[in-house]
Write a protein that holds these residues in place. Structure first.
Motif, PDB file in Angstrom:
ATOM      1  N   LEU A  26       1.025  -1.205  -0.152  1.00 24.08           N
ATOM      2  CA  LEU A  26       0.417  -0.238   0.210  1.00 24.08           C
ATOM      3  C   LEU A  26       0.750   1.471   0.128  1.00 24.08           C
ATOM      4  O   LEU A  26       0.467   2.068  -1.101  1.00 24.08           O
ATOM      5  CB  LEU A  26      -0.864   0.079   1.437  1.00 24.08           C
ATOM      6  N   ILE A  27       2.363   1.217   0.938  1.00 28.46           N
ATOM      7  CA  ILE A  27       2.705   2.610   1.546  1.00 28.46           C
ATOM      8  C   ILE A  27       3.276   2.647  -0.389  1.00 28.46           C
ATOM      9  O   ILE A  27       3.786   3.678  -1.085  1.00 28.46           O
ATOM     10  CB  ILE A  27       3.766   1.990   1.736  1.00 28.46           C
ATOM     11  N   ALA A  28       4.320   1.332  -1.302  1.00 27.23           N
ATOM     12  CA  ALA A  28       4.815   1.340  -2.378  1.00 27.23           C
ATOM     13  C   ALA A  28       4.355   2.498  -3.326  1.00 27.23           C
ATOM     14  O   ALA A  28       4.494   2.885  -4.000  1.00 27.23           O
ATOM     15  CB  ALA A  28       5.249   0.275  -2.548  1.00 27.23           C
ATOM     16  N   CYS A  29       3.001   2.452  -3.046  1.00 23.35           N
ATOM     17  CA  CYS A  29       1.710   2.086  -4.483  1.00 23.35           C
ATOM     18  C   CYS A  29       1.775   4.354  -3.594  1.00 23.35           C
ATOM     19  O   CYS A  29       0.411   4.289  -4.756  1.00 23.35           O
ATOM     20  CB  CYS A  29       0.104   1.914  -4.394  1.00 23.35           C
ATOM     21  N   HIS A  30       2.307   4.799  -2.797  1.00 21.01           N
ATOM     22  CA  HIS A  30       2.354   6.262  -2.965  1.00 21.01           C
ATOM     23  C   HIS A  30       1.771   7.163  -4.094  1.00 21.01           C
ATOM     24  O   HIS A  30       0.631   7.147  -4.189  1.00 21.01           O
ATOM     25  CB  HIS A  30       2.270   5.873  -1.936  1.00 21.01           C
ATOM     26  N   PRO A  31       2.678   6.496  -5.184  1.00 26.39           N
ATOM     27  CA  PRO A  31       2.496   7.747  -5.839  1.00 26.39           C
ATOM     28  C   PRO A  31       1.024   7.550  -6.609  1.00 26.39           C
ATOM     29  O   PRO A  31       0.618   8.690  -6.952  1.00 26.39           O
ATOM     30  CB  PRO A  31       4.416   7.112  -6.679  1.00 26.39           C
ATOM     31  N   LEU A  32       1.289   6.306  -7.107  1.00 24.04           N
ATOM     32  CA  LEU A  32      -0.673   6.116  -7.744  1.00 24.04           C
ATOM     33  C   LEU A  32      -1.317   6.458  -7.256  1.00 24.04           C
ATOM     34  O   LEU A  32      -2.029   6.955  -7.545  1.00 24.04           O
ATOM     35  CB  LEU A  32      -0.200   4.487  -8.164  1.00 24.04           C
ATOM     36  N   GLU A 146       0.554   8.780   5.234  1.00 30.30           N
ATOM     37  CA  GLU A 146       1.950   9.138   5.642  1.00 30.30           C
ATOM     38  C   GLU A 146       2.897   8.828   5.085  1.00 30.30           C
ATOM     39  O   GLU A 146       4.294   9.463   5.865  1.00 30.30           O
ATOM     40  CB  GLU A 146       1.417   9.388   7.211  1.00 30.30           C
ATOM     41  N   HIS A 147       3.027   7.544   5.677  1.00 29.22           N
ATOM     42  CA  HIS A 147       4.526   6.661   5.141  1.00 29.22           C
ATOM     43  C   HIS A 147       4.997   6.631   3.711  1.00 29.22           C
ATOM     44  O   HIS A 147       5.695   6.975   3.692  1.00 29.22           O
ATOM     45  CB  HIS A 147       4.183   5.047   5.980  1.00 29.22           C
ATOM     46  N   GLY A 148       4.380   6.847   2.620  1.00 29.02           N
ATOM     47  CA  GLY A 148       4.561   7.526   1.094  1.00 29.02           C
ATOM     48  C   GLY A 148       5.346   8.638   0.992  1.00 29.02           C
ATOM     49  O   GLY A 148       5.989   8.627   0.755  1.00 29.02           O
ATOM     50  N   LYS A 149       4.945   9.651   2.202  1.00 26.48           N
ATOM     51  CA  LYS A 149       5.403  10.926   2.408  1.00 26.48           C
ATOM     52  C   LYS A 149       6.206  10.940   2.862  1.00 26.48           C
ATOM     53  O   LYS A 149       7.494  10.915   2.639  1.00 26.48           O
ATOM     54  CB  LYS A 149       4.542  11.488   2.839  1.00 26.48           C
ATOM     55  N   GLN A 150       6.691   9.935   4.127  1.00 28.22           N
ATOM     56  CA  GLN A 150       8.215   9.972   5.030  1.00 28.22           C
ATOM     57  C   GLN A 150       8.949   9.044   3.719  1.00 28.22           C
ATOM     58  O   GLN A 150      10.362   9.758   4.030  1.00 28.22           O
ATOM     59  CB  GLN A 150       8.037   9.212   6.342  1.00 28.22           C
ATOM     60  N   ARG A 151       8.577   8.157   3.366  1.00 26.65           N
ATOM     61  CA  ARG A 151       9.783   8.008   2.286  1.00 26.65           C
ATOM     62  C   ARG A 151       9.873   8.326   1.617  1.00 26.65           C
ATOM     63  O   ARG A 151      11.237   8.790   0.883  1.00 26.65           O
ATOM     64  CB  ARG A 151       8.751   6.652   2.008  1.00 26.65           C
ATOM     65  N   ALA A 152       9.390   8.950   1.046  1.00 21.66           N
ATOM     66  CA  ALA A 152       9.684  10.451  -0.622  1.00 21.66           C
ATOM     67  C   ALA A 152      10.455  11.319  -0.619  1.00 21.66           C
ATOM     68  O   ALA A 152      11.297  12.129  -0.133  1.00 21.66           O
ATOM     69  CB  ALA A 152       8.658  10.763  -1.070  1.00 21.66           C
ATOM     70  N   VAL A 156      15.747   6.829   2.963  1.00 18.02           N
ATOM     71  CA  VAL A 156      16.987   5.356   3.715  1.00 18.02           C
ATOM     72  C   VAL A 156      16.276   5.294   5.040  1.00 18.02           C
ATOM     73  O   VAL A 156      16.010   4.529   5.739  1.00 18.02           O
ATOM     74  CB  VAL A 156      17.969   6.333   3.577  1.00 18.02           C
ATOM     75  N   THR A 157      15.757   6.404   5.488  1.00 19.62           N
ATOM     76  CA  THR A 157      15.622   6.422   7.457  1.00 19.62           C
ATOM     77  C   THR A 157      14.027   5.894   7.165  1.00 19.62           C
ATOM     78  O   THR A 157      13.104   5.704   8.569  1.00 19.62           O
ATOM     79  CB  THR A 157      15.780   7.329   7.547  1.00 19.62           C
ATOM     80  N   ALA A 158      13.026   5.990   6.729  1.00 21.01           N
ATOM     81  CA  ALA A 158      11.851   6.196   6.588  1.00 21.01           C
ATOM     82  C   ALA A 158      11.359   4.665   7.038  1.00 21.01           C
ATOM     83  O   ALA A 158      11.530   3.609   6.540  1.00 21.01           O
ATOM     84  CB  ALA A 158      10.900   6.239   5.072  1.00 21.01           C
ATOM     85  N   THR A 159      10.657   4.548   8.035  1.00 18.98           N
ATOM     86  CA  THR A 159      10.463   2.884   8.401  1.00 18.98           C
ATOM     87  C   THR A 159       8.383   2.640   8.364  1.00 18.98           C
ATOM     88  O   THR A 159       8.105   3.696   8.108  1.00 18.98           O
ATOM     89  CB  THR A 159      10.885   2.624  10.090  1.00 18.98           C
ATOM     90  N   THR A 160       7.808   1.664   8.552  1.00 11.11           N
ATOM     91  CA  THR A 160       6.867   1.764   8.962  1.00 11.11           C
ATOM     92  C   THR A 160       6.380   0.869  10.028  1.00 11.11           C
ATOM     93  O   THR A 160       7.057  -0.172  10.514  1.00 11.11           O
ATOM     94  CB  THR A 160       6.203   0.413   7.549  1.00 11.11           C
ATOM     95  N   GLU A 161       4.567   0.779  10.365  1.00  9.88           N
ATOM     96  CA  GLU A 161       4.293   0.132  11.483  1.00  9.88           C
ATOM     97  C   GLU A 161       3.095   0.661  10.911  1.00  9.88           C
ATOM     98  O   GLU A 161       2.344   1.382  10.328  1.00  9.88           O
ATOM     99  CB  GLU A 161       4.535   1.337  12.656  1.00  9.88           C
ATOM    100  N   SER A 162       1.963  -0.267  11.773  1.00  3.99           N
ATOM    101  CA  SER A 162       0.514  -0.466  11.122  1.00  3.99           C
ATOM    102  C   SER A 162      -0.313  -0.470  12.430  1.00  3.99           C
ATOM    103  O   SER A 162       0.479  -0.650  13.449  1.00  3.99           O
ATOM    104  CB  SER A 162       0.084  -1.155  10.995  1.00  3.99           C
TER     105      SER A 162
END
Ligand code: SF4
Length: 162
Positions: A26-32, A146-152, A156-162
């Protein structure tokens, strides 16, 4: 449905694995999602989430999901909606003092957390009060945004949690 949500807690490890796959996707699809428009996606996502999580977990659509920190037992099914452990009224048989026919959500949460890889660490984390502005909104889409923005911003440092 009560029986299904108890079944889900008994399979907390399976759902943890499922979230481990689905959340990064889901996070990887942030650009979509951004291209399609988060505002436009809100209704279909919330509709799907209401049905899927409603069936599996009796989700109340608080919009601020903590299932992975509560042994896959939704704390919003506690009559007092406690998100940081049980009140002092758990009955000797492990049932709720308000609804005697229902297992305490937090007894279920502890059992579910014990089945999960990280459950016993996560259940100790103090949860912030639920943000009522998120009620009815898709927690899946919020995590993706939120995580897609962080990752963008910080790949390197973005982490995920649910
Ligand atoms: S914590 Fe909130 S979003 Fe998660 S299952 Fe419960 S009501 Fe639904």
């Amino acid at each position: 449905m009560y029986a299904v949500r108890r079944w889900s807690v008994r399979r907390a490890r399976l759902f943890e694995r499922w979230y481990d796959i689905v959340e990064p996707a889901l996070i990887a699809c942030h650009p979509l999602w951004r291209m399609l428009g988060y505002a436009r996606l809100e209704r279909p996502f919330a509709f799907a989430e209401r049905w899927v999580k409603g069936f599996l977990f009796d989700c109340q659509m608080c919009g601020d999901c903590v299932l992975s920190s509560t042994g896959m037992a939704c704390p919003m099914n506690c009559p007092k909606q406690l998100r940081n452990g049980p009140c002092g009224g758990v009955r000797d048989d492990g049932n709720c003092e308000v609804l005697p026919g229902m297992r305490c959500v937090w007894v279920e949460a502890a059992e579910g957390a014990a089945r999960m890889r990280d459950g016993l660490q996560k259940i100790r984390v103090v949860q912030a009060p639920v943000d009522s502005r998120l009620r009815g909104r898709s927690a899946w889409l919020r995590v993706a945004r939120e995580h897609g923005k962080q990752r963008a911003q910080s790949p390197v440092t973005a982490t995920t949690e649910s």
